[in-house]
Scaffold this active site. Structure first.
Site, PDB file in Angstrom:
ATOM      1  N   HIS A 127      -5.943   3.606  -1.572  1.00 51.07           N
ATOM      2  CA  HIS A 127      -7.450   3.826  -0.576  1.00 51.07           C
ATOM      3  C   HIS A 127      -7.215   5.297  -1.739  1.00 51.07           C
ATOM      4  O   HIS A 127      -7.634   5.917  -1.224  1.00 51.07           O
ATOM      5  CB  HIS A 127      -7.073   3.944   0.450  1.00 51.07           C
ATOM      6  CG  HIS A 127      -8.723   3.697   0.917  1.00 51.07           C
ATOM      7  ND1 HIS A 127      -8.803   4.055   2.521  1.00 51.07           N
ATOM      8  CD2 HIS A 127      -9.843   4.607   0.458  1.00 51.07           C
ATOM      9  CE1 HIS A 127      -9.883   4.033   3.157  1.00 51.07           C
ATOM     10  NE2 HIS A 127     -10.832   4.569   1.642  1.00 51.07           N
TER      11      HIS A 127
ATOM     12  N   GLU B 103     -11.090  -9.674   3.229  1.00 48.67           N
ATOM     13  CA  GLU B 103      -9.575  -9.118   3.822  1.00 48.67           C
ATOM     14  C   GLU B 103      -9.763  -9.230   5.240  1.00 48.67           C
ATOM     15  O   GLU B 103     -10.754  -8.016   5.506  1.00 48.67           O
ATOM     16  CB  GLU B 103      -8.805  -7.874   4.012  1.00 48.67           C
ATOM     17  CG  GLU B 103      -7.406  -7.311   3.980  1.00 48.67           C
ATOM     18  CD  GLU B 103      -7.084  -6.522   3.480  1.00 48.67           C
ATOM     19  OE1 GLU B 103      -7.194  -6.060   2.505  1.00 48.67           O
ATOM     20  OE2 GLU B 103      -6.427  -5.508   4.036  1.00 48.67           O
TER      21      GLU B 103
ATOM     22  N   ASN C  18       0.873  -0.967   0.271  1.00 44.54           N
ATOM     23  CA  ASN C  18      -0.229   0.028  -0.161  1.00 44.54           C
ATOM     24  C   ASN C  18       0.674   1.642   0.330  1.00 44.54           C
ATOM     25  O   ASN C  18       1.967   1.338   0.574  1.00 44.54           O
ATOM     26  CB  ASN C  18      -0.817  -0.609   1.168  1.00 44.54           C
ATOM     27  CG  ASN C  18      -1.765   1.098   1.590  1.00 44.54           C
ATOM     28  OD1 ASN C  18      -1.880   2.208   1.256  1.00 44.54           O
ATOM     29  ND2 ASN C  18      -2.833   0.795   1.838  1.00 44.54           N
TER      30      ASN C  18
ATOM     31  N   GLU D 175      -9.141   0.402  -2.870  1.00 37.65           N
ATOM     32  CA  GLU D 175      -9.849   0.041  -1.673  1.00 37.65           C
ATOM     33  C   GLU D 175     -10.442   1.744  -1.777  1.00 37.65           C
ATOM     34  O   GLU D 175      -9.678   2.858  -2.442  1.00 37.65           O
ATOM     35  CB  GLU D 175      -8.688   0.798  -1.423  1.00 37.65           C
ATOM     36  CG  GLU D 175      -8.026  -0.745  -0.335  1.00 37.65           C
ATOM     37  CD  GLU D 175      -7.075  -0.123   0.951  1.00 37.65           C
ATOM     38  OE1 GLU D 175      -7.646   0.812   1.789  1.00 37.65           O
ATOM     39  OE2 GLU D 175      -6.082  -1.156   1.708  1.00 37.65           O
TER      40      GLU D 175
ATOM     41  N   ARG E 215      -7.428  12.685   0.804  1.00 39.89           N
ATOM     42  CA  ARG E 215      -6.275  13.231   2.028  1.00 39.89           C
ATOM     43  C   ARG E 215      -5.029  12.542   1.339  1.00 39.89           C
ATOM     44  O   ARG E 215      -4.207  13.404   1.501  1.00 39.89           O
ATOM     45  CB  ARG E 215      -6.906  12.726   2.814  1.00 39.89           C
ATOM     46  CG  ARG E 215      -6.823  11.231   3.396  1.00 39.89           C
ATOM     47  CD  ARG E 215      -6.905  10.683   4.946  1.00 39.89           C
ATOM     48  NE  ARG E 215      -7.991  11.300   5.859  1.00 39.89           N
ATOM     49  CZ  ARG E 215      -8.467  10.785   6.284  1.00 39.89           C
ATOM     50  NH1 ARG E 215      -8.029   9.580   7.441  1.00 39.89           N
ATOM     51  NH2 ARG E 215      -9.696  10.910   7.297  1.00 39.89           N
TER      52      ARG E 215
ATOM     53  N   ARG F 290      -9.478   7.718  -1.395  1.00 42.05           N
ATOM     54  CA  ARG F 290     -10.713   8.186   0.331  1.00 42.05           C
ATOM     55  C   ARG F 290     -11.464   9.299  -0.898  1.00 42.05           C
ATOM     56  O   ARG F 290     -11.173  10.133  -1.836  1.00 42.05           O
ATOM     57  CB  ARG F 290      -9.703   8.386   1.381  1.00 42.05           C
ATOM     58  CG  ARG F 290      -9.248   7.566   1.932  1.00 42.05           C
ATOM     59  CD  ARG F 290      -8.652   7.749   2.757  1.00 42.05           C
ATOM     60  NE  ARG F 290      -9.623   8.653   4.367  1.00 42.05           N
ATOM     61  CZ  ARG F 290      -9.884   7.624   4.995  1.00 42.05           C
ATOM     62  NH1 ARG F 290      -9.317   6.573   5.430  1.00 42.05           N
ATOM     63  NH2 ARG F 290     -10.908   7.822   6.142  1.00 42.05           N
TER      64      ARG F 290
ATOM     65  N   HIS G 221      -3.622  -4.652   7.761  1.00 41.69           N
ATOM     66  CA  HIS G 221      -3.435  -3.561   8.350  1.00 41.69           C
ATOM     67  C   HIS G 221      -3.272  -3.811   9.860  1.00 41.69           C
ATOM     68  O   HIS G 221      -3.453  -4.734  10.308  1.00 41.69           O
ATOM     69  CB  HIS G 221      -5.488  -3.308   9.105  1.00 41.69           C
ATOM     70  CG  HIS G 221      -5.776  -1.805   9.364  1.00 41.69           C
ATOM     71  ND1 HIS G 221      -5.021  -0.890  10.219  1.00 41.69           N
ATOM     72  CD2 HIS G 221      -5.877  -0.873   8.607  1.00 41.69           C
ATOM     73  CE1 HIS G 221      -4.936   0.667  10.054  1.00 41.69           C
ATOM     74  NE2 HIS G 221      -5.695   0.214   8.980  1.00 41.69           N
TER      75      HIS G 221
ATOM     76  N   THR H 193      -8.398   3.433   8.247  1.00 38.47           N
ATOM     77  CA  THR H 193      -9.088   2.710   8.674  1.00 38.47           C
ATOM     78  C   THR H 193      -9.201   1.673   9.947  1.00 38.47           C
ATOM     79  O   THR H 193      -8.678   1.420   9.970  1.00 38.47           O
ATOM     80  CB  THR H 193      -9.510   1.601   7.354  1.00 38.47           C
ATOM     81  OG1 THR H 193      -9.228   2.342   6.148  1.00 38.47           O
ATOM     82  CG2 THR H 193     -10.393   0.723   7.503  1.00 38.47           C
TER      83      THR H 193
ATOM     84  N   HIS I 212       1.120   5.973   2.074  1.00 40.54           N
ATOM     85  CA  HIS I 212       1.866   7.354   3.374  1.00 40.54           C
ATOM     86  C   HIS I 212       2.267   7.968   2.494  1.00 40.54           C
ATOM     87  O   HIS I 212       3.191   8.795   2.851  1.00 40.54           O
ATOM     88  CB  HIS I 212       2.021   6.231   3.992  1.00 40.54           C
ATOM     89  CG  HIS I 212       1.625   5.079   5.043  1.00 40.54           C
ATOM     90  ND1 HIS I 212       0.205   5.772   5.836  1.00 40.54           N
ATOM     91  CD2 HIS I 212       0.570   3.305   5.383  1.00 40.54           C
ATOM     92  CE1 HIS I 212      -0.328   4.885   6.308  1.00 40.54           C
ATOM     93  NE2 HIS I 212      -0.471   3.823   6.047  1.00 40.54           N
TER      94      HIS I 212
END
Ligand code: PXP
Length: 241
Positions: free
Chosen positions: A43, A151, A7, A70, A49, A45, A191, A101, A10
């Protein structure tokens, strides 16, 4: 063999801190692939963000492994998924004020709605996954909805405040994995997984993908992204099929 999917949200978070152009999550994704990631996750969103539409569009054109998107189950994201055609969409709950999340989706009572939501997505050849807690009722609902993957949320396990709580959360996950596999689902985990707690799954069979972002990017600050991805991919490679 279970595989690592990375992922890169970040990296986008750091870029958005200055609303500029660097660091670019595309560079991170491409380096992660070269270092052994078998897929890239973003992801998108609702509040944008971190990952931006531009990131998703370009990743959809350039990722050489598999791109997973995602997203919340909204009309806007439905259209974006059909336009960008990722390999898989993973439906996640989304709250505006959360840092990340916080838990799995509640599928119960929403089976019909989610089945309809996913119909065009499946029709377009996109696989689906549902991010859920390791709850037997959620797993049953996931089967009813017709997702190919679930998941299982490992965040409660990762955040456990004591060894006892960690062991309890781990048992719930392992039971969830078993139930999911028995029900014919493919099972991913994600996660809060890191270079230490991942070893709790060293003897767990049947996992398809480990979805990991934060700990890899945190290590990448010191070792570089290629090394950080390679380190995690090497660990996961030793896990059973
Ligand atoms: N899986 C899902 C559904 C997520 O929302 C996230 C966080 O974006 C992850 C996996 C990765 O979590 P982490 O960044 O803690 O490794």
């Amino acid at each position: 063999m279970p595989v690592l999917v990375v992922n890169v949200d970040h990296v986008a978070t750091l870029r958005q801190a200055r609303m500029g152009t660097e660091p670019d999550p595309l560079t991170a994704a491409h380096l992660a692939e070269l270092a052994g990631a078998r897929g890239i996750i973003v992801h998108l969103r609702e509040d944008r963000r971190h990952i931006q539409d531009r990131d998703l569009d370009l990743l959809a054109q350039t990722v050489q492994t598999k791109l997973h998107l995602e997203m919340a189950a909204t009309e806007e994201m439905h259209a974006i998924a059909l336009r960008t055609k990722p390999h898989m969409v993973c439906l996640v709950p989304e709250k505006r004020r959360e840092l990340t999340t916080e838990g799995g989706l509640n599928l119960i009572g929403n089976e019909g709605k989610l089945r309809d939501y996913l119909a065009d997505i499946h029709e377009a050849g996109i696989l689906s996954s549902l991010f859920i807690d390791a709850d037997p009722d959620q797993i049953t609902a996931a089967v009813e909805i017709g997702a190919k993957y679930v998941e299982i949320h490992t965040g409660h396990f990762a955040d456990a405040a004591s060894d006892r709580e960690e062991a309890e959360e781990l048992q719930k996950i392992l039971r969830g994995v078993e139930l999911g596999l028995d029900a014919g689902l493919k099972v991913n985990l994600g996660h809060g997984l890191n270079y230490v707690n991942i070893f709790h799954f060293a003897h767990t069979s049947g996992i398809s993908e480990y979805s990991i972002g934060h700990s890899i990017m945190a290590r990448a600050i010191f070792t570089g992204i290629s090394q950080a991805v390679r380190d995690m991919a090497e660990i996961i490679k030793t896990f059973p099929q």
